[in-house]
Write a protein that holds these residues in place. Structure first.
Motif, mmCIF file in Angstrom:
data_model
loop_
_atom_site.group_PDB
_atom_site.id
_atom_site.type_symbol
_atom_site.label_atom_id
_atom_site.label_comp_id
_atom_site.label_asym_id
_atom_site.label_seq_id
_atom_site.Cartn_x
_atom_site.Cartn_y
_atom_site.Cartn_z
ATOM 1 N N GLU A 25 4.669 1.554 1.598
ATOM 2 C CA GLU A 25 5.478 0.513 2.236
ATOM 3 C C GLU A 25 4.620 -0.383 3.117
ATOM 4 N N LEU A 26 3.675 0.210 3.865
ATOM 5 C CA LEU A 26 2.801 -0.581 4.725
ATOM 6 C C LEU A 26 1.896 -1.488 3.896
ATOM 7 N N SER A 27 1.375 -0.990 2.780
ATOM 8 C CA SER A 27 0.523 -1.818 1.927
ATOM 9 C C SER A 27 1.304 -2.990 1.345
ATOM 10 N N TRP A 28 2.534 -2.724 0.912
ATOM 11 C CA TRP A 28 3.358 -3.813 0.375
ATOM 12 C C TRP A 28 3.675 -4.852 1.450
ATOM 13 N N LEU A 29 3.991 -4.374 2.670
ATOM 14 C CA LEU A 29 4.334 -5.311 3.746
ATOM 15 C C LEU A 29 3.134 -6.150 4.159
ATOM 16 N N LEU A 30 1.935 -5.560 4.177
ATOM 17 C CA LEU A 30 0.740 -6.328 4.521
ATOM 18 C C LEU A 30 0.472 -7.410 3.485
ATOM 19 N N THR A 128 -6.687 -15.310 11.817
ATOM 20 C CA THR A 128 -6.007 -14.104 11.340
ATOM 21 C C THR A 128 -6.187 -13.933 9.841
ATOM 22 N N LEU A 129 -6.056 -15.007 9.085
ATOM 23 C CA LEU A 129 -6.250 -14.931 7.635
ATOM 24 C C LEU A 129 -7.694 -14.620 7.267
ATOM 25 N N THR A 130 -8.626 -15.036 8.123
ATOM 26 C CA THR A 130 -10.051 -14.800 7.824
ATOM 27 C C THR A 130 -10.451 -13.364 8.063
ATOM 28 N N TYR A 131 -9.988 -12.783 9.169
ATOM 29 C CA TYR A 131 -10.459 -11.450 9.554
ATOM 30 C C TYR A 131 -9.516 -10.330 9.144
ATOM 31 N N ALA A 132 -8.301 -10.664 8.697
ATOM 32 C CA ALA A 132 -7.402 -9.612 8.221
ATOM 33 C C ALA A 132 -7.775 -9.282 6.777
ATOM 34 N N THR A 133 -8.345 -8.124 6.573
ATOM 35 C CA THR A 133 -8.782 -7.737 5.224
ATOM 36 C C THR A 133 -7.579 -7.539 4.313
ATOM 37 N N PRO A 134 -7.700 -7.874 3.044
ATOM 38 C CA PRO A 134 -6.574 -7.673 2.133
ATOM 39 C C PRO A 134 -6.174 -6.204 2.076
ATOM 40 N N PRO A 135 -4.886 -5.916 2.017
ATOM 41 C CA PRO A 135 -4.439 -4.522 1.997
ATOM 42 C C PRO A 135 -4.813 -3.849 0.680
ATOM 43 N N PRO A 154 -7.771 2.149 7.379
ATOM 44 C CA PRO A 154 -7.956 0.700 7.218
ATOM 45 C C PRO A 154 -6.649 -0.073 7.216
ATOM 46 N N ALA A 155 -5.632 0.444 6.544
ATOM 47 C CA ALA A 155 -4.349 -0.261 6.521
ATOM 48 C C ALA A 155 -3.735 -0.317 7.905
ATOM 49 N N HIS A 156 -3.827 0.785 8.658
ATOM 50 C CA HIS A 156 -3.264 0.791 10.003
ATOM 51 C C HIS A 156 -4.073 -0.086 10.940
ATOM 52 N N SER A 157 -5.381 -0.138 10.759
ATOM 53 C CA SER A 157 -6.204 -1.035 11.579
ATOM 54 C C SER A 157 -5.834 -2.493 11.312
ATOM 55 N N THR A 158 -5.636 -2.828 10.034
ATOM 56 C CA THR A 158 -5.213 -4.186 9.689
ATOM 57 C C THR A 158 -3.846 -4.500 10.279
ATOM 58 N N ALA A 159 -2.932 -3.522 10.211
ATOM 59 C CA ALA A 159 -1.593 -3.740 10.756
ATOM 60 C C ALA A 159 -1.627 -3.932 12.276
ATOM 61 N N THR A 160 -2.458 -3.154 12.953
ATOM 62 C CA THR A 160 -2.578 -3.296 14.414
ATOM 63 C C THR A 160 -3.144 -4.661 14.784
ATOM 64 N N PHE A 161 -4.166 -5.080 14.038
ATOM 65 C CA PHE A 161 -4.745 -6.406 14.292
ATOM 66 C C PHE A 161 -3.722 -7.513 14.057
ATOM 67 N N LEU A 162 -2.972 -7.420 12.971
ATOM 68 C CA LEU A 162 -1.955 -8.428 12.672
ATOM 69 C C LEU A 162 -0.863 -8.453 13.731
ATOM 70 N N ALA A 163 -0.472 -7.297 14.213
ATOM 71 C CA ALA A 163 0.569 -7.250 15.245
ATOM 72 C C ALA A 163 0.117 -7.964 16.516
ATOM 73 N N ALA A 164 -1.133 -7.741 16.907
ATOM 74 C CA ALA A 164 -1.644 -8.412 18.104
ATOM 75 C C ALA A 164 -1.742 -9.922 17.899
ATOM 76 N N GLN A 165 -2.215 -10.354 16.738
ATOM 77 C CA GLN A 165 -2.341 -11.782 16.468
ATOM 78 C C GLN A 165 -0.970 -12.458 16.379
ATOM 79 N N LEU A 166 -0.008 -11.791 15.762
ATOM 80 C CA LEU A 166 1.327 -12.367 15.662
ATOM 81 C C LEU A 166 1.993 -12.465 17.026
#
Length: 379
Positions: A25-30, A128-135, A154-166
């Protein structure tokens, strides 16, 4: 009602299955969030284009309804008013027509801040688009989760980064919407007019020193505030006192009639500049005479003059002189007459609607991400 997995899994296999489901679910949402970020960037660029300084700009009518106290028009290009004409028929001032000087456009402070916020938001989404690695793909996610009881880091690290940027992006959009909303209620203005009124050199002819002209934004419309000022220590004639006492004369009633304001006269006004100018002129002459005599004496004695201490002294003199000039331009005033003129701006109305839609999309994405990560979302 409950949801059960059938066929039922033994307890030792239930937690790995839950972790695998959450990972998928997290991979799909990312993956969905990346497309959402691209749409947000496109929408923000459209908003920035609505505020860009592109000719011919927006020509707006500036007139009071049902009377002719103010009649005129202005042209806004980007965050500045570049040209326009205003005819004022105030009760406390003689009738006068002012033209905005083409060499001194009026900068609207809320729009300048709004432009900076839009620029920052676009840069934030791009970063955010540059540094958020593809899921990771669902197949890879399932394989990795089968070998571990926890979702992949890695998926959780990406999600945490996206949450802070959003979150940062949400704060920028909220501030931008508040700037377009403007100060409330509609009958009031923020206190910036006491120090941010238009300078006389913005108009031809120059405005009277007792007239405050202030531009702002409310409900996605440009708003002009005109205030006729009266110094608090101004003497009142006996005839006016008698007329006010018997009721043959009345002061103009408005929401700021009885308030005392510390008003700072804009630069290039007559208040406080003549004395400051004469003092600065005399001090400059004294400094020039002193420096010339000092240089002549040094040349006579064959000495080299470093000038370091002299530059520091001049800096202190200039700073103290600026403070004195600022205090000289401050005066306590009453507002004798106040007029508010609202001009609907189609570009700002469209900008407000687009920002509202983008903010709603962003808040929905943040809520979905917080739900999948198992975190609370306050909005």
């Amino acid at each position: 009602m409950s949801v059960e997995i059938w066929p039922a899994l033994p307890p030792e296999q239930l937690q790995p299955a839950i972790d695998q489901t959450q990972q998928l679910e997290l991979s799909w949402l990312l993956s969905e969030l990346h497309s959402t970020l691209h749409s947000l960037k496109s929408g923000l660029e459209d908003c920035y284009a609505l505020l860009a300084p592109v000719d011919p700009g927006s020509t707006l009518v500036v007139s009071t309804p049902r009377n002719e106290v103010v009649k005129g028009h202005i042209t806004r290009i980007g965050t500045r008013i570049v040209k326009g004409t205003l005819t004022l028929r105030l009760r406390t001032h003689p009738q006068q027509t002012y033209t905005i000087s083409p060499t001194a456009p009026i900068s609207i402070a809320p729009l300048t801040t709004l432009n900076a916020l839009l620029t920052h938001s676009i840069e934030l989404v791009t970063l955010t688009l540059t540094y958020a690695t593809p899921p990771p793909s669902p197949s890879r996610a399932s394989k990795s989760s089968s070998s571990s009881n926890r979702p992949s880091s890695p998926a959780h690290s990406t999600a945490t980064f996206l949450a802070a940027q959003l979150l940062l992006l949400s704060q920028s959009l909220t501030e931008a919407l508040s700037l377009l909303k403007g100060p409330q209620p509609l009958t009031a203005s923020d206190a910036t007019w006491v120090s941010k009124s238009c300078a006389p050199d913005h108009f031809v002819p120059s405005t009277n020193r007792d007239l405050s002209i202030h531009w702002g934004v409310q409900d996605s419309s440009l708003v002009l505030w005109l205030r006729a000022l009266e110094p608090a220590d101004a003497p009142v004639s006996v005839g006016l006192k008698f007329a006010l006492a018997i009721g043959t004369a009345r002061r103009i009633e408005h929401d700021e009639a009885d308030q005392l304001f510390v008003y700072t006269y804009p630069e290039n006004t007559e208040a406080g500049t003549s004395n400051a100018g004469s003092n600065s002129g005399s001090s400059n002459n004294n400094n020039n005479n002193h420096s010339s005599s000092t240089n002549a004496e040094d040349k006579k004695n064959g000495k080299q003059h470093s000038g370091g201490a002299g530059n520091a002294a001049k800096g202190l003199q200039n700073s103290s002189r600026n403070k004195e000039d600022h205090r000289a331009n401050e005066v306590q005033v009453y507002v004798r007459e106040k007029v508010r003129v609202e001009s609907a701006d189609p570009s700002l109305l469209s900008l407000s609607a687009k920002l509202g839609a983008l903010n709603y999309t962003l808040e929905l994405a943040r809520a979905n991400l917080a739900a999948v990560m198992g975190e609370s979302f306050d909005g």
